[in-house]
Design a protein around this motif. Structure first.
Motif, PDB file in Angstrom:
ATOM      1  N   TRP A  70       0.849  -1.177   0.000  1.00 57.13           N
ATOM      2  CA  TRP A  70       0.000   0.000   0.000  1.00 57.13           C
ATOM      3  C   TRP A  70       0.891   1.236   0.000  1.00 57.13           C
ATOM      4  N   TYR A  71       0.295   2.391  -0.068  1.00 51.36           N
ATOM      5  CA  TYR A  71       1.058   3.623  -0.166  1.00 51.36           C
ATOM      6  C   TYR A  71       1.658   4.036   1.180  1.00 51.36           C
ATOM      7  N   SER A  72       2.779   4.714   1.098  1.00 56.70           N
ATOM      8  CA  SER A  72       3.377   5.362   2.263  1.00 56.70           C
ATOM      9  C   SER A  72       3.290   6.862   2.018  1.00 56.70           C
ATOM     10  N   LEU A  73       2.552   7.573   2.882  1.00 56.07           N
ATOM     11  CA  LEU A  73       2.302   8.990   2.662  1.00 56.07           C
ATOM     12  C   LEU A  73       3.100   9.838   3.631  1.00 56.07           C
ATOM     13  N   VAL A  74       3.757  10.868   3.099  1.00 53.07           N
ATOM     14  CA  VAL A  74       4.486  11.824   3.927  1.00 53.07           C
ATOM     15  C   VAL A  74       3.962  13.228   3.624  1.00 53.07           C
ATOM     16  N   VAL A  75       3.790  14.012   4.668  1.00 52.35           N
ATOM     17  CA  VAL A  75       3.379  15.406   4.509  1.00 52.35           C
ATOM     18  C   VAL A  75       4.634  16.256   4.457  1.00 52.35           C
ATOM     19  N   CYS A  76       4.756  17.044   3.386  1.00 53.62           N
ATOM     20  CA  CYS A  76       5.964  17.838   3.182  1.00 53.62           C
ATOM     21  C   CYS A  76       5.614  19.323   3.180  1.00 53.62           C
ATOM     22  N   ALA A  77       6.407  20.113   3.887  1.00 49.67           N
ATOM     23  CA  ALA A  77       6.156  21.550   3.988  1.00 49.67           C
ATOM     24  C   ALA A  77       7.453  22.245   4.374  1.00 49.67           C
ATOM     25  N   PRO A  78       7.531  23.561   4.159  1.00 46.65           N
ATOM     26  CA  PRO A  78       8.759  24.284   4.519  1.00 46.65           C
ATOM     27  C   PRO A  78       8.946  24.441   6.024  1.00 46.65           C
ATOM     28  N   GLY A  79       7.975  24.026   6.780  1.00 45.16           N
ATOM     29  CA  GLY A  79       7.999  24.130   8.237  1.00 45.16           C
ATOM     30  C   GLY A  79       6.578  23.964   8.735  1.00 45.16           C
ATOM     31  N   THR A  80       6.317  24.332   9.965  1.00 43.63           N
ATOM     32  CA  THR A  80       4.949  24.289  10.482  1.00 43.63           C
ATOM     33  C   THR A  80       4.084  25.251   9.671  1.00 43.63           C
ATOM     34  N   VAL A  81       2.966  24.758   9.166  1.00 44.17           N
ATOM     35  CA  VAL A  81       2.110  25.584   8.313  1.00 44.17           C
ATOM     36  C   VAL A  81       0.688  25.563   8.855  1.00 44.17           C
ATOM     37  N   ARG A  82      -0.072  26.590   8.453  1.00 44.17           N
ATOM     38  CA  ARG A  82      -1.476  26.671   8.831  1.00 44.17           C
ATOM     39  C   ARG A  82      -2.322  26.311   7.628  1.00 44.17           C
ATOM     40  N   VAL A  83      -3.128  25.259   7.757  1.00 43.73           N
ATOM     41  CA  VAL A  83      -4.017  24.783   6.691  1.00 43.73           C
ATOM     42  C   VAL A  83      -5.441  24.985   7.183  1.00 43.73           C
ATOM     43  N   GLY A  84      -6.148  25.943   6.598  1.00 42.75           N
ATOM     44  CA  GLY A  84      -7.465  26.282   7.118  1.00 42.75           C
ATOM     45  C   GLY A  84      -7.334  26.765   8.546  1.00 42.75           C
ATOM     46  N   ARG A  85      -8.047  26.129   9.467  1.00 43.07           N
ATOM     47  CA  ARG A  85      -7.985  26.509  10.882  1.00 43.07           C
ATOM     48  C   ARG A  85      -7.068  25.593  11.683  1.00 43.07           C
ATOM     49  N   PHE A  86      -6.274  24.772  10.976  1.00 49.17           N
ATOM     50  CA  PHE A  86      -5.448  23.788  11.647  1.00 49.17           C
ATOM     51  C   PHE A  86      -3.967  24.088  11.430  1.00 49.17           C
ATOM     52  N   VAL A  87      -3.152  23.688  12.389  1.00 48.98           N
ATOM     53  CA  VAL A  87      -1.698  23.786  12.292  1.00 48.98           C
ATOM     54  C   VAL A  87      -1.163  22.402  11.945  1.00 48.98           C
TER      55      VAL A  87
END
Length: 330
Positions: free
Chosen positions: A53-70
């Motif tokens: 099955w897939y292995s998913l990683v969340v990638c970002a330049p650092g802590t980010v705000r997505v909608g109302r969530f961190v």
């Protein structure tokens, strides 16, 4: 290991066994629905039906705000270039400049051979990176004009749920991203696994459409449309030589009125819809039975094996035998 095929029938360099790592790109100002939906679909293995099955990683330049969530990422954006599939969820403000680090990371992933996927307004990111130039794409209907005006090298189609160009794919807004996720799973693991995921999500495994398998036209969200009873009736009789007149008689409409209603509901004609359903039935039988080509052709209402091979290759991009070798369940 099994080879995968793109939407025009070319064998990709990567195999199903290789297509396991999904990098989910995140940055400030993204919307949470598509990001959370990707996590829900691609993190949970559907009862061991697909291996690996897939292995998913969340990638970002650092802590980010997505909608109302961190969101705390698993890795930085450089990780995109080492993923098999890169998903770019929707961005909230399509008029704001796309972050340069995200654009460069998407370009690097494209150059490294990753499959690129955008949900909703994530298409603006792919377009800014130049990876949609010369290709068809779509986005949320409210932003298709803006996408076309800003990126004239992109052929924007406002009337589809998603577009598959082989290694670059784009979906329209919100629920259309779920359709594209199921399409990816179907491409990688076959319809049995995709259907299992759809059942868990309590969504249709494949929303009916009039185009080839890899481009699906919109259907209404309501279930009480005028063809609601006709669809299951026709699907139960695909092995028979159904005509437009047969469908019209069952729907208690004239053939001309049926054609108008079909266009309004599915975006296509009755005969095109039937042809698509017959190909889908053939795909299911190729994946899940040992039946010969002639038997499958008869069961799908395509007559002979020769007719099946001709229509199947035209619609799917590969011959039935190659499709069976690719997606045959163990």
């Amino acid at each position: 290991m099994r080879r995968t095929f793109d939407s025009v029938g070319n064998a990709n360099a990567r195999t199903v066994s290789d297509m396991t790592t999904i990098a989910l790109a995140a940055t400030d100002g993204m919307l949470h629905f598509e990001l959370a939906m990707a996590l829900e679909i691609f993190v949970r293995d559907p009862s061991g039906l697909a291996a690996p099955w897939y292995s998913l990683v969340v990638c970002a330049p650092g802590t980010v705000r997505v909608g109302r969530f961190v969101v705390e990422p698993d890795d930085d954006l450089d990780r995109l270039a080492r993923a098999d599939t890169v998903i770019v969820p929707s961005i909230e403000d399509v008029d704001a400049p796309v972050p340069a680090d995200l654009v460069e990371a998407v370009r690097a992933a494209h150059a490294a051979g990753a499959r690129l996927v955008s949900f909703c307004t994530g298409a603006f990111v792919l377009a800014a990176a130049g990876v949609l130039d010369g290709l068809r794409a779509t986005t949320h209907w409210a932003h298709t004009d803006a996408l076309a005006a800003r990126y004239p090298a992109v052929t924007v189609d406002p009337d589809v749920l998603y577009v598959d160009n082989g290694t670059v794919l784009a979906s329209a807004g919100k629920a259309a991203a779920i359709d594209l996720c199921l399409h990816l799973i179907r491409r990688d693991h076959g319809s049995t696994v995709a259907n299992a995921v759809a059942r868990r999500l309590v969504v249709p495994p494949h929303r009916a459409g009039g185009q080839a398998q890899f481009v699906t036209t919109p259907v209404p969200a309501r279930e009480d449309h005028p063809l609601g009873a006709l669809f299951p009736w026709a699907l139960a009789r695909l092995d028979r030589p159904l005509t437009v007149e047969d469908l019209a008689r069952q729907a208690n409409m004239s053939s001309r009125h049926l054609a108008r209603v079909f266009r309004a509901v599915t975006g296509t004609t009755p005969l095109q819809w039937l042809a698509t359903q017959r190909i889908r039935r053939a795909q299911e039988l190729l994946e899940n039975t040992d039946d010969g080509i002639d038997t499958i052709a008869s069961a799908a209402g395509l007559g002979t094996g020769t007719t099946l091979r001709r229509h199947f290759h035209r619609a799917v991009g590969v011959p039935p035998d190659a499709y069976r070798r690719t997606f045959r369940n163990a």
